[in-house]
Enzyme design. Structure first.
Site, short mmCIF file in Angstrom:
data_model
loop_
_atom_site.label_atom_id
_atom_site.label_comp_id
_atom_site.label_asym_id
_atom_site.label_seq_id
_atom_site.Cartn_x
_atom_site.Cartn_y
_atom_site.Cartn_z
N GLY A 55 -21.14 25.25 -7.19
CA GLY A 55 -20.39 26.40 -6.69
C GLY A 55 -20.69 27.70 -7.42
O GLY A 55 -20.08 28.73 -7.14
N SER A 112 -28.32 20.24 -12.84
CA SER A 112 -29.12 19.85 -14.02
C SER A 112 -28.38 20.14 -15.32
O SER A 112 -28.78 21.02 -16.08
CB SER A 112 -30.49 20.54 -13.99
OG SER A 112 -30.41 21.91 -13.66
#
Length: 200
Positions: free
Chosen positions: A35, A106
């Site tokens: 987000g 990540s």
């Protein structure tokens, strides 16, 4: 098994492909919380590059998880394998002469270091989309934070799993202070010199 793998020597090199495309090839890696705006910014950056005639491709969490990595969970081990496979895929695309844009949470520093070692430092641009957890939860575009807070999602980065922020990214975007347009301008300015071939 590995001793039986003998690479074939092909005549067309990465330099040949770059020359044909008239630009350099490399990986732009967008990291940040879910987000944060990674995919949104990467999408607009790709559009701008496309207008300039740059050959590009976007790798995104959703399209990768539905395909090549649909056998992986969100455990720490599978997250690492997810990123490794994406890095190897991106490396092939860079070799094909493309500018690759990869938008993935990540969360682990060691995984991002591994990406850099796979594609090589010179072909790696780390873009940290720095958006606070509070702001990401407020946006909650996919409803994931609400589910995580309700215990419906395990290993949710920022809630029940850590996010290790980059310490020295090539580009840092604070989406709470700059617009998408400003973020894209900042990224394009950074990568423009990198697009030029050495003999230009």
């Amino acid at each position: 098994m590995k001793e039986n793998i003998i690479p074939h020597s092909y005549q067309i090199s990465i330099q040949d492909r770059r020359q044909a495309n008239k630009h350099n090839s490399f990986l732009m890696w967008f990291t940040g919380l879910s987000g944060s705006g990674k995919s949104t910014i990467a999408n607009v950056v790709e559009q701008e590059l496309h207008k300039k005639g740059i050959k590009t491709y976007i790798l995104d969490g959703d399209n990768i998880r539905k395909g090549i990595n649909n056998d992986l969970s969100f455990s720490p081990e599978d997250r690492t394998e997810n990123i490794r496979r994406i890095a190897e895929t991106a490396n092939l695309m860079v070799d094909a002469g493309l500018v690759v844009l990869a938008a993935f949470v990540s969360p682990y520093k060691k995984d991002r270091e591994n990406i850099k070692s796979i594609v090589k430092d010179v072909n790696f641009v780390e873009i940290y989309v720095n958006t606070s957890l509070e702001e990401c939860e407020k946006r909650d575009v996919k409803g994931l934070y609400k589910k995580a807070r309700a215990g419906e999602i395990k290993n949710m980065t920022g809630i029940s799993a850590p996010y290790e922020a980059p310490e020295d990214p090539d580009v840092e975007i604070n989406t709470e202070q700059v617009s998408v347009e400003q973020a894209v301008k900042q990224i394009i300015e950074y990568i423009t010199p990198k697009l030029k071939l050495k003999n230009e």
